[in-house]
Design a protein around this motif. Sequence first.
Motif, short mmCIF file in Angstrom:
data_model
loop_
_atom_site.label_atom_id
_atom_site.label_comp_id
_atom_site.label_asym_id
_atom_site.label_seq_id
_atom_site.Cartn_x
_atom_site.Cartn_y
_atom_site.Cartn_z
N ASN A 53 20.69 -88.97 26.99
CA ASN A 53 20.02 -87.72 26.58
C ASN A 53 18.49 -87.78 26.72
N LEU A 54 17.99 -88.82 27.39
CA LEU A 54 16.53 -88.94 27.56
C LEU A 54 16.14 -88.91 29.04
N LEU A 55 14.97 -88.29 29.33
CA LEU A 55 14.45 -88.33 30.70
C LEU A 55 13.75 -89.66 30.95
N PHE A 56 12.92 -90.05 29.98
CA PHE A 56 12.17 -91.31 30.06
C PHE A 56 12.28 -92.02 28.71
N THR A 57 12.01 -93.29 28.69
CA THR A 57 11.87 -94.00 27.42
C THR A 57 10.71 -93.34 26.67
N ASN A 58 11.00 -92.81 25.48
CA ASN A 58 9.95 -92.05 24.79
C ASN A 58 9.51 -92.68 23.47
N ALA A 59 10.10 -93.83 23.12
CA ALA A 59 9.72 -94.50 21.87
C ALA A 59 10.20 -95.95 21.90
N GLY A 60 9.57 -96.75 21.06
CA GLY A 60 9.93 -98.17 21.02
C GLY A 60 11.37 -98.39 20.62
N PRO A 81 20.65 -109.12 17.66
CA PRO A 81 20.50 -110.57 17.73
C PRO A 81 19.43 -111.10 16.78
N PHE A 82 18.68 -110.20 16.17
CA PHE A 82 17.65 -110.59 15.18
C PHE A 82 17.60 -109.49 14.13
N ASN A 83 17.12 -109.84 12.93
CA ASN A 83 17.02 -108.82 11.87
C ASN A 83 15.73 -108.03 11.97
N ARG A 84 14.72 -108.67 12.61
CA ARG A 84 13.39 -108.05 12.69
C ARG A 84 12.85 -108.25 14.10
N ALA A 85 12.22 -107.22 14.64
CA ALA A 85 11.63 -107.36 15.98
C ALA A 85 10.33 -106.57 16.04
N ALA A 86 9.47 -106.93 16.99
CA ALA A 86 8.22 -106.18 17.22
C ALA A 86 7.89 -106.25 18.70
N ASP A 87 7.18 -105.23 19.20
CA ASP A 87 6.80 -105.26 20.62
C ASP A 87 5.72 -104.22 20.91
N THR A 88 5.29 -104.19 22.17
CA THR A 88 4.55 -103.03 22.68
C THR A 88 5.43 -102.42 23.75
N GLN A 89 5.72 -101.14 23.60
CA GLN A 89 6.69 -100.48 24.48
C GLN A 89 5.99 -99.44 25.37
N LYS A 90 6.33 -99.49 26.67
CA LYS A 90 5.85 -98.45 27.59
C LYS A 90 6.61 -97.16 27.29
N CYS A 91 5.89 -96.07 27.09
CA CYS A 91 6.54 -94.78 26.80
C CYS A 91 6.00 -93.69 27.72
N THR A 142 10.82 -111.20 15.60
CA THR A 142 10.93 -111.74 16.95
C THR A 142 10.17 -110.80 17.89
N ILE A 143 9.29 -111.37 18.71
CA ILE A 143 8.55 -110.52 19.65
C ILE A 143 9.38 -110.35 20.92
N VAL A 144 9.65 -109.09 21.27
CA VAL A 144 10.53 -108.81 22.42
C VAL A 144 9.72 -108.09 23.50
N PRO A 145 10.16 -108.18 24.77
CA PRO A 145 9.43 -107.44 25.82
C PRO A 145 9.70 -105.94 25.75
N SER A 146 8.80 -105.17 26.33
CA SER A 146 9.02 -103.73 26.45
C SER A 146 10.26 -103.52 27.30
N SER A 147 11.04 -102.49 26.99
CA SER A 147 12.16 -102.16 27.89
C SER A 147 11.62 -101.27 29.01
N SER A 148 12.48 -101.01 29.98
CA SER A 148 12.10 -100.20 31.15
C SER A 148 11.82 -98.75 30.72
N PHE A 194 1.86 -93.95 27.41
CA PHE A 194 1.11 -94.70 26.40
C PHE A 194 1.93 -95.90 25.95
N GLU A 195 1.25 -96.80 25.27
CA GLU A 195 1.93 -97.95 24.69
C GLU A 195 2.19 -97.66 23.21
N MET A 196 3.41 -97.95 22.78
CA MET A 196 3.72 -97.79 21.37
C MET A 196 3.96 -99.17 20.76
N LEU A 197 3.11 -99.52 19.81
CA LEU A 197 3.31 -100.78 19.10
C LEU A 197 4.33 -100.51 18.00
#
Length: 410
Positions: free
Chosen positions: A33-40, A55-65, A20-26, A88-91
């Motif tokens: 324990n994190l300052l910023f989102t640092n990984a997908g 909600p799904f067994n498999r997901a993919a996205d491009t995540q803002k990090c 399932t293709i999901v949007p990047s999170s904020s 950077f973007e993490m696929l």
Amino acid sequence: MTSAEVRQSFLDFFQSKGHTIVPSSSLLPSSPNLLFTNAGMNQFVPYFLGERPAPFNRAADTQKCIRAGGKHNDLEDVGFDTYHHTFFEMLGNWSFGDYFKKEALEWSWELLTKVWGLPADRLYATVYKPVKQGDPSVFDEEAWKVWEKIFKAEGLDPQKHIKTGGKKDNFWMMGETGPCGPCSEIHMDLTPDKTGGALVNAGSPWCIEIWNDVFMQFNATEDGQFVPLKKHNVDTGMGFERVAGIMATTENFTNFTRPPSNYNADVFAPIFARISEMSGKTYGRTMPADRNKLSPQEKNDVAFRVLADHARTLSCAIADGILPGNEGRNYVLRRILRRAVMFGRRLDLAPGFFTELVTPVVQTLGPVFPELKMQEETVRKVVRSEETSFDRTLDRGLQEFERIAAKLEA
Ligand code: GLY
């Protein structure tokens, strides 16, 4: 391939494998324990820990990090090398208790070599092997065996193309605590004469990691324990700008004579064009050999890279509601903006230049991350106010310096 094609092709590939293709999170993480989102994987922590059903067994996205503080911090390298970024973007592709090492590694290989055409003999895999007392888990023989089969099928020597690494390089943790596990990285040799296999994990731009397959098997707890998770999961992270940069530099793997650089990817071109317009200088695609002995063109290029990277970081963070300020992540953001302004002065850019870079950032990233387009005016206002106030501080400091210097001369 253009950067947009690389991104889309990654998502299409994993969609075809039932993801399932999901949007990047904020960029503002929910983990305390994190300052910023640092990984997908950040947005999926509750699924890995079994706190909530996925909600799904498999997901993919491009995540803002953003990696500028905390366990993963690349800020001081940005500009001085050609493959680290604060933003950077993490696929990524994920399995939540579904497929595991075999499928994950085989699909990585299929996408890279069969779909995109990366030359197999330039690829190297690493697998986890504990090196000292107290290191978690055991040698990842399962991953080694999968790679052995893959390299043999290509007619390549597994002993040469598979390397082992300890906790530092081959055991991935998002922070000091949380879901984690042994990982298997794919590195690419970018040297003209294919001698870069010896440079895996040596900090060289001529052989860089492009993809990391993490096998989420443990939860690292506050008391230093690695507690096995109930389900086995997969968490992968591909450096989008790295792959796009390699394709651009090598003209889709046909020319390995030029110094590799993420900044050759087309996502940076409009930002560089605006810096050129304002400064009258051009980006020379140099790669500094020694950051303490930079030639004038290398100095110029370091500044171009810093500005392009930092403009993306500030714009995306502000669009997600993280504002420059005096504490924690807000202060990190303020420092990044100030670093950019200082480097801008080295290019003799006029005050206010940094705000001008918001437009090309939104132009390149707005179609992928719509929140950036929606918040464009707010981003511009916040950057302008922060830049103006730092410019004033700098000018006051300079005037004071000149006043004291004049007194000493008199
Ligand atoms: N979570 C995988 C990585 O960041 O490399």
